[in-house]
Design a protein around this motif. Structure first.
Motif, PDB file in Angstrom:
ATOM      1  N   ARG A 162      44.344  24.943  16.800  1.00 56.49           N
ATOM      2  CA  ARG A 162      44.055  25.528  15.571  1.00 56.49           C
ATOM      3  C   ARG A 162      42.713  25.070  15.477  1.00 56.49           C
ATOM      4  O   ARG A 162      41.771  24.310  15.537  1.00 56.49           O
ATOM      5  N   LYS A 163      41.857  26.552  15.639  1.00 58.33           N
ATOM      6  CA  LYS A 163      40.436  26.525  15.419  1.00 58.33           C
ATOM      7  C   LYS A 163      40.134  27.484  14.274  1.00 58.33           C
ATOM      8  O   LYS A 163      40.512  28.421  14.105  1.00 58.33           O
ATOM      9  N   VAL A 164      39.105  26.821  13.372  1.00 54.13           N
ATOM     10  CA  VAL A 164      38.783  27.347  12.406  1.00 54.13           C
ATOM     11  C   VAL A 164      37.393  27.534  12.241  1.00 54.13           C
ATOM     12  O   VAL A 164      36.367  26.738  12.696  1.00 54.13           O
ATOM     13  N   ARG A 165      36.809  28.835  12.052  1.00 53.24           N
ATOM     14  CA  ARG A 165      35.481  28.979  11.975  1.00 53.24           C
ATOM     15  C   ARG A 165      34.802  29.219  13.296  1.00 53.24           C
ATOM     16  O   ARG A 165      34.599  30.274  13.559  1.00 53.24           O
ATOM     17  N   LEU A 166      34.389  28.237  13.537  1.00 53.25           N
ATOM     18  CA  LEU A 166      33.477  28.022  14.673  1.00 53.25           C
ATOM     19  C   LEU A 166      34.418  27.743  15.966  1.00 53.25           C
ATOM     20  O   LEU A 166      34.901  26.637  15.986  1.00 53.25           O
ATOM     21  N   MET A 167      34.112  28.828  17.001  1.00 56.06           N
ATOM     22  CA  MET A 167      34.835  28.699  17.988  1.00 56.06           C
ATOM     23  C   MET A 167      34.273  29.194  19.270  1.00 56.06           C
ATOM     24  O   MET A 167      33.915  30.688  18.942  1.00 56.06           O
ATOM     25  N   GLY A 168      33.960  28.662  20.244  1.00 62.55           N
ATOM     26  CA  GLY A 168      33.571  29.571  21.714  1.00 62.55           C
ATOM     27  C   GLY A 168      34.247  29.817  22.559  1.00 62.55           C
ATOM     28  O   GLY A 168      35.461  29.114  22.590  1.00 62.55           O
ATOM     29  N   ILE A 169      34.356  30.849  23.086  1.00 66.55           N
ATOM     30  CA  ILE A 169      35.182  31.519  24.111  1.00 66.55           C
ATOM     31  C   ILE A 169      35.404  30.613  25.236  1.00 66.55           C
ATOM     32  O   ILE A 169      36.757  30.351  25.483  1.00 66.55           O
TER      33      ILE A 169
END
Length: 104
Positions: free
Chosen positions: A82-89
């Motif tokens: 679960r990644k919310v808002r800030l996520m790097g590829i």
């Protein structure tokens, strides 16, 4: 799409990624093509689903998604990431790669 259809997909597919966005979210719209490309190129067996929070509030509420962008990744019916808002590829790729290789 409604909650029952999504729940059925999560239960029946080996891997599902659900990307939530909001209509007036610039980050959501800039990030979505990059996330979709990551899955199509590196994790093609993962079923990618896009959900707009405003059009599917039942899904958002059921899965506890209250901000955008949010990415949920399920493997064999269980929430794995679960990644919310800030996520790097790059970060997403690293986190998903190992369980993906084990499953597929």
């Amino acid at each position: 799409m409604d909650v029952e259809i999504l729940n059925n997909l999560v239960e029946t597919e080996a891997a599902v990624a659900v990307y939530f966005s909001a209509p007036h979210c610039g980050v959501c719209h800039a990030l979505r093509p990059k996330v979709e490309e990551l899955f199509s190129e590196n994790f093609p067996a993962v079923k990618f689903i896009h959900v707009e929070i405003d059009k599917s509030p039942g899904i958002s509420g059921e899965l506890g998604v209250f901000s955008a962008p949010t990415l949920l990744v399920f493997f064999e019916g269980k929430e794995f990431l679960r990644k919310v808002r800030l996520m790097g590829i790059q970060e997403l790729q690293e986190k998903i790669e190992r369980p993906y290789k084990i499953l597929f």
